[in-house]
Design a protein around this motif. Structure first.
Motif, short mmCIF file in Angstrom:
data_model
loop_
_atom_site.label_atom_id
_atom_site.label_comp_id
_atom_site.label_asym_id
_atom_site.label_seq_id
_atom_site.Cartn_x
_atom_site.Cartn_y
_atom_site.Cartn_z
N VAL A 38 89.80 36.80 86.12
CA VAL A 38 90.92 35.80 85.76
C VAL A 38 92.04 36.43 85.40
CG1 VAL A 38 91.34 34.11 84.08
CG2 VAL A 38 89.30 34.25 84.97
N GLU A 39 93.31 36.05 86.08
CA GLU A 39 94.60 36.51 85.94
C GLU A 39 94.95 36.08 84.33
OE1 GLU A 39 97.71 36.53 89.02
OE2 GLU A 39 96.51 35.04 89.58
N GLN A 40 95.62 36.99 83.64
CA GLN A 40 96.06 36.62 82.54
C GLN A 40 97.21 35.82 82.30
OE1 GLN A 40 94.30 37.81 79.66
NE2 GLN A 40 92.90 38.17 81.21
N THR A 41 98.14 35.90 83.26
CA THR A 41 99.12 34.85 83.50
C THR A 41 99.13 34.24 84.69
OG1 THR A 41 100.49 36.21 81.80
CG2 THR A 41 101.72 34.81 83.09
N ALA A 42 98.96 32.95 85.07
CA ALA A 42 98.89 32.28 86.21
C ALA A 42 100.37 32.22 87.11
CB ALA A 42 98.18 30.89 86.03
N HIS A 43 100.18 32.04 88.27
CA HIS A 43 101.13 31.60 89.04
C HIS A 43 102.48 32.62 88.91
CE1 HIS A 43 98.69 28.03 89.07
NE2 HIS A 43 98.85 27.76 87.93
N LEU A 44 101.85 33.83 89.16
CA LEU A 44 103.20 34.85 89.32
C LEU A 44 103.09 35.29 90.70
CD1 LEU A 44 102.78 36.77 85.79
CD2 LEU A 44 104.32 34.85 86.52
N GLY A 45 102.13 35.11 91.65
CA GLY A 45 102.39 35.16 92.93
C GLY A 45 101.28 36.23 93.47
N PRO A 46 101.20 36.52 94.69
CA PRO A 46 100.25 37.25 95.14
C PRO A 46 100.22 38.98 94.66
CG PRO A 46 101.56 36.58 96.95
CD PRO A 46 101.79 35.86 95.79
N SER A 51 99.03 25.46 95.21
CA SER A 51 98.75 24.40 96.36
C SER A 51 100.07 23.31 96.11
CB SER A 51 97.38 23.65 96.47
OG SER A 51 96.53 24.50 96.57
N LYS A 52 101.12 23.54 95.78
CA LYS A 52 102.11 22.51 95.75
C LYS A 52 102.72 21.79 97.17
CE LYS A 52 104.78 24.51 91.89
NZ LYS A 52 105.97 25.01 91.51
N ARG A 53 102.75 22.64 98.14
CA ARG A 53 102.99 22.13 99.34
C ARG A 53 101.84 21.16 100.05
NH1 ARG A 53 104.50 27.47 102.63
NH2 ARG A 53 103.25 28.32 101.12
N TYR A 54 100.59 21.58 99.58
CA TYR A 54 99.33 20.37 100.02
C TYR A 54 99.29 19.37 99.21
CZ TYR A 54 94.97 20.18 101.96
OH TYR A 54 93.76 19.60 102.82
N GLY A 55 99.88 19.16 98.09
CA GLY A 55 99.63 18.22 97.32
C GLY A 55 98.66 18.07 96.49
N LYS A 56 97.55 18.78 96.59
CA LYS A 56 96.62 18.98 95.59
C LYS A 56 95.83 20.25 95.83
CE LYS A 56 93.63 16.63 98.74
NZ LYS A 56 92.51 15.61 98.82
N GLN A 57 94.93 20.63 95.12
CA GLN A 57 94.20 21.97 95.14
C GLN A 57 93.54 22.09 96.47
OE1 GLN A 57 93.93 25.20 95.33
NE2 GLN A 57 94.41 25.05 93.44
N LYS A 58 93.97 23.00 97.52
CA LYS A 58 93.16 23.10 98.83
C LYS A 58 91.91 23.69 98.87
CE LYS A 58 96.66 26.56 99.80
NZ LYS A 58 97.85 27.16 100.75
N LEU A 59 91.81 24.69 97.82
CA LEU A 59 90.69 25.79 98.24
C LEU A 59 89.55 24.81 97.99
CD1 LEU A 59 91.91 28.36 95.19
CD2 LEU A 59 91.89 28.42 97.79
N LEU A 103 88.86 41.25 97.80
CA LEU A 103 89.57 40.65 97.02
C LEU A 103 90.21 39.13 97.35
CD1 LEU A 103 92.14 42.74 94.68
CD2 LEU A 103 90.03 41.78 94.17
N ILE A 104 89.46 38.06 97.11
CA ILE A 104 89.93 36.62 97.60
C ILE A 104 90.96 36.05 96.63
CG2 ILE A 104 89.29 34.35 98.22
CD1 ILE A 104 86.59 35.48 98.84
N LEU A 105 92.26 36.03 96.97
CA LEU A 105 93.36 35.57 96.13
C LEU A 105 93.36 34.04 96.09
CD1 LEU A 105 96.25 38.06 96.83
CD2 LEU A 105 94.32 38.36 95.28
N ALA A 106 92.83 33.59 95.06
CA ALA A 106 92.73 32.03 95.03
C ALA A 106 93.19 31.26 93.70
CB ALA A 106 91.27 31.66 95.05
N GLY A 107 94.51 31.84 93.33
CA GLY A 107 95.09 31.14 92.15
C GLY A 107 96.29 30.30 92.21
N GLY A 108 96.53 30.08 93.52
CA GLY A 108 97.94 29.20 93.87
C GLY A 108 97.66 27.91 93.22
#
Length: 188
Positions: free
Chosen positions: A65-73, A13-21, A6-11
């Motif tokens: 696809v997560e039903q609700t995004a950005h709830l953490g790992p 990237s706030k600290r990065y400033g743009k999507q880092k993936l 399982l690759i968790l890839a839904g963050g």
């Protein structure tokens, strides 16, 4: 006893400033490192992401696809476990999508640990006394406990307390655990 990645890839990237993936790393998107680690270890895998990012992935990668995004790992792990439950896998090996130095050799090592410690519901790598939850193995038996924790508890650590967690020590010089959070992390 078979596992799936399982690759968790839904963050966000706030600290990065743009999507880092999808940042270029060796002429590939960064997330490709985790995909390649599973492919080279001959382990099937899924990417857990959100609606916002799902279309940015190549059409030949299996997406959950997560039903609700950005709830953490922990929430993303729950989504992944629920999705793979009917497939008959006994565990998931989680990797983050921002790991430039991850390799198939790490995945194979963790597969051996899964065989060696079948009674453990979580196999948690530890390096320099730091737990590495986004490199761990979680057995399907964790699903009920995760559901009981969510949505009030979102910490991965809360899950470890109630499970048979086996901590696996790794040498300090192993680079598999290095992830990218800020643009300056590329220099480290």
């Amino acid at each position: 006893m078979t596992g799936v990645g399982l690759i968790l890839a839904g963050g966000q990237s706030k600290r990065y400033g743009k999507q880092k993936l999808f940042e270029n790393y060796h002429n590939q998107p960064l997330v490709f490192q985790s995909i390649q680690a599973f492919k080279q270890a001959h382990m099937p895998y899924f990417i857990v992401t959100n609606n916002e990012l799902a279309n940015d992935f190549n059409g030949d990668v299996p997406i959950i696809v997560e039903q609700t995004a950005h709830l953490g790992p922990l929430s993303a792990l729950c989504t992944g476990l629920e999705h793979i439950e009917p497939y008959g896998y006994s565990y998931v090996h989680v990797l983050a999508g921002d790991l430039p130095y991850i390799e198939a050799s790490f995945v194979l090592t963790m597969q051996r640990y899964a065989q060696t410690f079948p009674e453990s519901t979580i196999l948690l790598p530890v390096q320099n006394e730091r737990e590495q939850p986004l490199h761990a193995i979680y057995r399907l038996g964790c699903l009920q406990a995760i559901r009981a924790l969510l949505p009030e508890q979102t910490s991965m650590r809360a899950l470890y307390k109630g499970q048979n967690t086996k901590r696996l020590s790794f040498p300090n010089d192993v680079r598999f655990f290095k992830n990218i959070n800020r643009t300056t992390d590329w220099r480290d």
